[in-house]
Design a protein around this motif. Structure first.
Motif, PDB file in Angstrom:
ATOM      1  N   ILE A   1     -15.586 -19.003  26.183  1.00 12.57           N
ATOM      2  CA  ILE A   1     -14.349 -18.775  26.911  1.00 12.57           C
ATOM      3  C   ILE A   1     -13.238 -19.558  26.224  1.00 12.57           C
ATOM      4  CG2 ILE A   1     -13.144 -18.946  29.120  1.00 12.57           C
ATOM      5  CD1 ILE A   1     -15.535 -16.953  28.970  1.00 12.57           C
ATOM      6  N   MET A   2     -12.174 -18.822  25.877  1.00 15.97           N
ATOM      7  CA  MET A   2     -11.037 -19.412  25.184  1.00 15.97           C
ATOM      8  C   MET A   2      -9.784 -19.098  25.989  1.00 15.97           C
ATOM      9  SD  MET A   2     -12.126 -18.375  21.285  1.00 15.97           S
ATOM     10  CE  MET A   2     -11.140 -19.653  20.490  1.00 15.97           C
ATOM     11  N   LYS A   3      -8.837 -20.031  25.975  1.00 18.88           N
ATOM     12  CA  LYS A   3      -7.626 -19.900  26.790  1.00 18.88           C
ATOM     13  C   LYS A   3      -6.396 -20.206  25.943  1.00 18.88           C
ATOM     14  CE  LYS A   3      -5.457 -22.160  30.786  1.00 18.88           C
ATOM     15  NZ  LYS A   3      -5.623 -23.193  31.821  1.00 18.88           N
ATOM     16  N   ALA A   4      -5.302 -19.509  26.268  1.00 22.52           N
ATOM     17  CA  ALA A   4      -4.014 -19.791  25.614  1.00 22.52           C
ATOM     18  C   ALA A   4      -2.897 -19.506  26.603  1.00 22.52           C
ATOM     19  CB  ALA A   4      -3.833 -18.926  24.370  1.00 22.52           C
ATOM     20  N   THR A   5      -1.861 -20.292  26.516  1.00 26.38           N
ATOM     21  CA  THR A   5      -0.644 -20.015  27.272  1.00 26.38           C
ATOM     22  C   THR A   5       0.305 -19.227  26.372  1.00 26.38           C
ATOM     23  OG1 THR A   5       0.485 -22.004  26.522  1.00 26.38           O
ATOM     24  CG2 THR A   5      -0.871 -22.195  28.543  1.00 26.38           C
ATOM     25  N   ARG A   6       1.347 -18.697  26.979  1.00 29.06           N
ATOM     26  CA  ARG A   6       2.376 -18.010  26.189  1.00 29.06           C
ATOM     27  C   ARG A   6       2.891 -18.948  25.095  1.00 29.06           C
ATOM     28  NH1 ARG A   6       6.014 -13.975  26.430  1.00 29.06           N
ATOM     29  NH2 ARG A   6       5.345 -13.295  28.495  1.00 29.06           N
ATOM     30  N   ALA A   7       3.163 -20.194  25.444  1.00 28.94           N
ATOM     31  CA  ALA A   7       3.695 -21.148  24.471  1.00 28.94           C
ATOM     32  C   ALA A   7       2.711 -21.381  23.325  1.00 28.94           C
ATOM     33  CB  ALA A   7       4.046 -22.468  25.154  1.00 28.94           C
ATOM     34  N   ASP A   8       1.413 -21.441  23.634  1.00 28.17           N
ATOM     35  CA  ASP A   8       0.397 -21.616  22.589  1.00 28.17           C
ATOM     36  C   ASP A   8       0.435 -20.459  21.594  1.00 28.17           C
ATOM     37  OD1 ASP A   8      -0.627 -23.928  23.884  1.00 28.17           O
ATOM     38  OD2 ASP A   8      -2.082 -22.735  25.031  1.00 28.17           O
TER      39      ASP A   8
ATOM     40  N   PRO B   1     -15.242 -14.132  23.323  1.00 25.79           N
ATOM     41  CA  PRO B   1     -16.170 -13.652  22.290  1.00 25.79           C
ATOM     42  C   PRO B   1     -17.565 -14.238  22.497  1.00 25.79           C
ATOM     43  CG  PRO B   1     -14.838 -15.429  21.425  1.00 25.79           C
ATOM     44  CD  PRO B   1     -14.285 -15.097  22.793  1.00 25.79           C
ATOM     45  N   GLU B   2     -18.555 -13.514  21.998  1.00 28.48           N
ATOM     46  CA  GLU B   2     -19.909 -14.062  22.039  1.00 28.48           C
ATOM     47  C   GLU B   2     -19.955 -15.316  21.161  1.00 28.48           C
ATOM     48  OE1 GLU B   2     -23.229 -11.370  21.676  1.00 28.48           O
ATOM     49  OE2 GLU B   2     -21.966  -9.718  22.370  1.00 28.48           O
ATOM     50  N   VAL B   3     -20.790 -16.271  21.536  1.00 25.67           N
ATOM     51  CA  VAL B   3     -20.804 -17.575  20.862  1.00 25.67           C
ATOM     52  C   VAL B   3     -21.116 -17.487  19.368  1.00 25.67           C
ATOM     53  CG1 VAL B   3     -21.337 -18.906  22.929  1.00 25.67           C
ATOM     54  CG2 VAL B   3     -23.211 -18.042  21.537  1.00 25.67           C
TER      55      VAL B   3
ATOM     56  N   ALA C   1     -14.513 -13.812  14.992  1.00 27.04           N
ATOM     57  CA  ALA C   1     -13.607 -13.549  16.125  1.00 27.04           C
ATOM     58  C   ALA C   1     -13.087 -14.868  16.691  1.00 27.04           C
ATOM     59  CB  ALA C   1     -14.312 -12.744  17.205  1.00 27.04           C
ATOM     60  N   ILE C   2     -13.963 -15.826  16.875  1.00 21.58           N
ATOM     61  CA  ILE C   2     -13.547 -17.129  17.415  1.00 21.58           C
ATOM     62  C   ILE C   2     -12.473 -17.741  16.522  1.00 21.58           C
ATOM     63  CG2 ILE C   2     -14.323 -19.508  17.830  1.00 21.58           C
ATOM     64  CD1 ILE C   2     -17.037 -18.190  18.752  1.00 21.58           C
ATOM     65  N   ARG C   3     -12.674 -17.687  15.218  1.00 27.15           N
ATOM     66  CA  ARG C   3     -11.698 -18.256  14.291  1.00 27.15           C
ATOM     67  C   ARG C   3     -10.349 -17.523  14.380  1.00 27.15           C
ATOM     68  NH1 ARG C   3      -9.296 -21.830  13.127  1.00 27.15           N
ATOM     69  NH2 ARG C   3      -8.385 -22.083  11.094  1.00 27.15           N
ATOM     70  N   ALA C   4     -10.395 -16.189  14.486  1.00 26.54           N
ATOM     71  CA  ALA C   4      -9.157 -15.414  14.610  1.00 26.54           C
ATOM     72  C   ALA C   4      -8.423 -15.781  15.893  1.00 26.54           C
ATOM     73  CB  ALA C   4      -9.457 -13.913  14.581  1.00 26.54           C
ATOM     74  N   TYR C   5      -9.152 -15.955  16.984  1.00 27.32           N
ATOM     75  CA  TYR C   5      -8.521 -16.293  18.260  1.00 27.32           C
ATOM     76  C   TYR C   5      -7.935 -17.705  18.223  1.00 27.32           C
ATOM     77  CZ  TYR C   5     -11.293 -12.217  19.617  1.00 27.32           C
ATOM     78  OH  TYR C   5     -11.861 -10.971  19.677  1.00 27.32           O
TER      79      TYR C   5
ATOM     80  N   GLY D   1      -6.260 -11.308   7.806  1.00 27.54           N
ATOM     81  CA  GLY D   1      -5.298 -12.038   8.624  1.00 27.54           C
ATOM     82  C   GLY D   1      -4.651 -11.217   9.727  1.00 27.54           C
ATOM     83  N   LEU D   2      -5.133 -10.006   9.950  1.00 25.46           N
ATOM     84  CA  LEU D   2      -4.551  -9.143  10.981  1.00 25.46           C
ATOM     85  C   LEU D   2      -4.982  -9.540  12.393  1.00 25.46           C
ATOM     86  CD1 LEU D   2      -4.962  -5.692   9.224  1.00 25.46           C
ATOM     87  CD2 LEU D   2      -2.828  -6.931   9.645  1.00 25.46           C
ATOM     88  N   GLY D   3      -6.204 -10.034  12.547  1.00 25.23           N
ATOM     89  CA  GLY D   3      -6.739 -10.357  13.870  1.00 25.23           C
ATOM     90  C   GLY D   3      -5.836 -11.267  14.689  1.00 25.23           C
ATOM     91  N   PRO D   4      -5.437 -12.416  14.163  1.00 24.22           N
ATOM     92  CA  PRO D   4      -4.561 -13.292  14.949  1.00 24.22           C
ATOM     93  C   PRO D   4      -3.239 -12.630  15.328  1.00 24.22           C
ATOM     94  CG  PRO D   4      -5.536 -14.510  13.129  1.00 24.22           C
ATOM     95  CD  PRO D   4      -5.871 -13.062  12.915  1.00 24.22           C
ATOM     96  N   ALA D   5      -2.657 -11.874  14.421  1.00 19.99           N
ATOM     97  CA  ALA D   5      -1.388 -11.196  14.723  1.00 19.99           C
ATOM     98  C   ALA D   5      -1.577 -10.138  15.793  1.00 19.99           C
ATOM     99  CB  ALA D   5      -0.803 -10.575  13.458  1.00 19.99           C
TER     100      ALA D   5
END
Length: 186
Positions: A170-177, A137-139, A144-148, A111-115
């Protein structure tokens, strides 16, 4: 085991870390995702890391630390500073971006990856004034995709860089996300 929160932090890399970084990229759980993008020799890789230290590269390299121990590597950059990525992704705005790995295989799946990702992106957003982050991340790098996703990132599309193998997600997030994913907002 203690239930106290773990202290995740980031320290700039220096020449004293280059051999360790090279060794880390050769570990069986890191190499499939990094060797393709890395120079073929330690000497060539050292030149890239030295450019990060010198400030002559758009990337900035950091050690990921957990309770003070060095556990991985993360590099940051701005999308607009990477012409190939900017053109391929065609986001239409600047964003912060990063590449990373956890070097210690025993820490994978804890569970460290997301943090790590969330905290690092918030730090980059604070430093740059940007409110958007991307990661690619590579497809077939499903963990990695799950952690992101757990860090607040959502899928945009798959792109193919000129030297991609199977494409990058390609994955995207805002500060709020990210803040929402980390539980920093209601």
């Amino acid at each position: 085991m203690s239930s106290r929160p773990r202290d995740i932090d980031f320290r700039p890399i220096g020449p004293q870390h280059f051999h360790m970084l090279w060794e880390w990229t050769r570990r069986p759980h890191v190499e499939p995702w990094w060797a393709h993008w890395m120079p073929a020799t330690e000497v060539e890789a050292t030149k890239e890391w030295q450019a990060q230290v010198d400030g002559t590269s758009p990337e900035r390299g950091f050690l990921i630390t957990l309770d003070g121990a060095e556990i991985g590597y993360i590099q940051s950059y701005r999308l607009n500073d990477e012409a190939e990525m900017r053109e391929t992704i065609a986001l239409g705005e600047d964003a912060v971006a990063a590449d990373l790995y956890i070097a210690d295989p025993d820490l994978i799946g804890q569970g460290l990856g997301p943090a790590i990702v969330g905290r690092f992106y918030l730090r980059m957003m604070d430093e740059t004034g940007l409110e958007v982050g991307i990661i690619d991340p590579e497809v077939n790098n499903h963990s990695a995709i799950r952690a992101y996703e757990k860090a607040g990132f959502t899928a945009l599309r798959v792109v193919h860089y000129p030297d991609s193998r199977e494409g990058d997600y390609i994955m995207k997030a805002t500060r709020a996300d990210i803040e929402r994913a980390l539980g920093l907002t209601l």
